[in-house]
Design a protein around this motif. Structure first.
Motif, PDB file in Angstrom:
ATOM      1  N   ALA A  97       3.406  63.277  41.796  1.00 41.29           N
ATOM      2  CA  ALA A  97       2.399  64.218  41.302  1.00 41.29           C
ATOM      3  C   ALA A  97       0.990  63.757  41.675  1.00 41.29           C
ATOM      4  N   VAL A  98       0.710  62.472  41.524  1.00 37.04           N
ATOM      5  CA  VAL A  98      -0.606  61.944  41.885  1.00 37.04           C
ATOM      6  C   VAL A  98      -0.808  62.020  43.391  1.00 37.04           C
ATOM      7  N   PHE A  99       0.228  61.683  44.149  1.00 36.22           N
ATOM      8  CA  PHE A  99       0.145  61.780  45.612  1.00 36.22           C
ATOM      9  C   PHE A  99      -0.205  63.196  46.035  1.00 36.22           C
ATOM     10  N   ARG A 100       0.505  64.191  45.463  1.00 37.66           N
ATOM     11  CA  ARG A 100       0.243  65.590  45.827  1.00 37.66           C
ATOM     12  C   ARG A 100      -1.197  65.980  45.528  1.00 37.66           C
ATOM     13  N   LYS A 101      -1.665  65.670  44.348  1.00 36.80           N
ATOM     14  CA  LYS A 101      -3.019  66.053  43.952  1.00 36.80           C
ATOM     15  C   LYS A 101      -4.063  65.413  44.857  1.00 36.80           C
ATOM     16  N   GLN A 102      -3.938  64.111  45.109  1.00 33.92           N
ATOM     17  CA  GLN A 102      -4.933  63.407  45.903  1.00 33.92           C
ATOM     18  C   GLN A 102      -4.903  63.826  47.366  1.00 33.92           C
ATOM     19  N   SER A 159      11.133  60.070  41.735  1.00 34.84           N
ATOM     20  CA  SER A 159       9.832  59.611  41.268  1.00 34.84           C
ATOM     21  C   SER A 159       9.756  58.088  41.247  1.00 34.84           C
ATOM     22  N   GLN A 211      -6.263  67.425  47.845  1.00 34.31           N
ATOM     23  CA  GLN A 211      -7.728  67.420  47.744  1.00 34.31           C
ATOM     24  C   GLN A 211      -8.354  66.850  49.012  1.00 34.31           C
ATOM     25  N   ARG A 233       2.101  55.381  44.221  1.00 37.68           N
ATOM     26  CA  ARG A 233       1.632  56.515  43.425  1.00 37.68           C
ATOM     27  C   ARG A 233       2.829  57.363  43.032  1.00 37.68           C
ATOM     28  N   THR A 234       2.735  58.046  41.912  1.00 35.72           N
ATOM     29  CA  THR A 234       3.783  58.997  41.573  1.00 35.72           C
ATOM     30  C   THR A 234       3.690  60.188  42.522  1.00 35.72           C
ATOM     31  N   ARG A 263       7.251  56.090  43.815  1.00 38.76           N
ATOM     32  CA  ARG A 263       6.179  55.254  43.273  1.00 38.76           C
ATOM     33  C   ARG A 263       6.309  53.810  43.751  1.00 38.76           C
TER      34      ARG A 263
END
Length: 275
Positions: free
Chosen positions: A264-269, A252, A272, A261-262, A256
């Protein structure tokens, strides 16, 4: 089972897998350790759900405890392959079902694995969710599945190897890192692969690529991590382990720092954006 010939926007390899499934009358799961099979010219070559037993067999594997499944079908299996170097074998998992497993090898490295079918033992409870295993059918699979794995190795690794031997040390460096970056790769092992001293290998790598050996390894690990974050539901601990990071925290922190980005944020964005 997927309908043969329906690729769903994926590359030609998905059609090959579907054709094989139609002939063999069983499903295929794929573990692609170096990402050589699934991404070609920026396009996914087969359905990434094939990388997960839990998504391929949701009624059975999807109901099992995740950590146990990961340990049994990934980490313990990889340790067995590295230790025994088997061409093909029958594996029985913790849930009591059996499958045929064929590792993919290239230049002595374990670069991927194919898993065929999922059956219950012949004398298990008649109401079990999976069909009973047929010993004669399993024997036929044991003979033919390695033909597919060896064909994949020749198609996706072999052509590159000819290029490497003939003209390009740059390609040799890239291939070695892609194959070994998820394990304890070192400059010394790279140097031995190139037939050079460690200092000469370090100089050559910087001369050819403009980057250090460590930078190239990190770039490949991050590339693999991005693929797993977008295309699978693996947890951060699992992604870190698959990509050669020492711990989820280390993964992590490095991700980052390099991507802004972390994970988790990378995966979500990215999920989407793509889906």
């Amino acid at each position: 089972m997927r309908t043969p010939g329906k690729r769903g926007g994926y590359g030609a390899l998905e059609e090959v897998f579907q054709a094989w499934e139609g002939l063999a009358e069983c499903r295929l799961c794929v573990h692609d350790h170096s990402r050589r099979l699934n991404v070609r010219h920026g396009r996914l070559q087969y359905d990434p759900n094939r990388g997960s037993h839990r998504k391929t067999y949701p009624a059975l594997c999807g109901q099992c405890e995740r950590e146990i499944c990961q340990e049994d079908c990934m980490h313990r299996l990889n340790r067995r392959v590295e230790r025994r170097r088997e061409r093909v074998f029958v594996k029985r998992c913790h849930a009591g079902v059996v499958e045929v497993v064929a590792p993919i090898y290239w230049n002595g490295a374990h670069v991927g694995t194919l898993f065929a079918g999922l059956w219950r033992p012949r004398h298990s409870h008649a109401q079990a969710a999976r069909p009973p295993v047929d010993p004669e059918y399993i024997q036929r699979l044991l003979r033919v599945l390695p033909v597919l794995t060896e064909g994949l190795a020749a198609r996706f690794w072999g052509g590159r190897e000819l290029l490497t031997a003939a003209t390009s040390r740059n390609a040799a460096i890239e291939d070695f890192i892609a194959t070994h970056c998820r394990s304890g790769i070192t400059l010394a092992s790279m140097a031995a692969h190139l037939g050079l001293s460690t200092s000469r290998a370090s100089h050559l790598i910087r001369e050819l690529t403009g980057q250090t050996f460590s930078d190239l390894v990190l770039a490949k690990r991050l590339e693999l991590a991005e693929f797993y974050l977008i295309s699978t539901d693996y947890r951060m601990k699992e992604v870190a382990q698959l990509c050669g990071f020492s711990s989820p925290e280390h993964f992590s922190r490095i991700f980052r720092r390099c991507r802004g980005r972390t994970p988790a944020v990378f995966r979500k964005q990215e999920q989407q954006r793509q889906f």
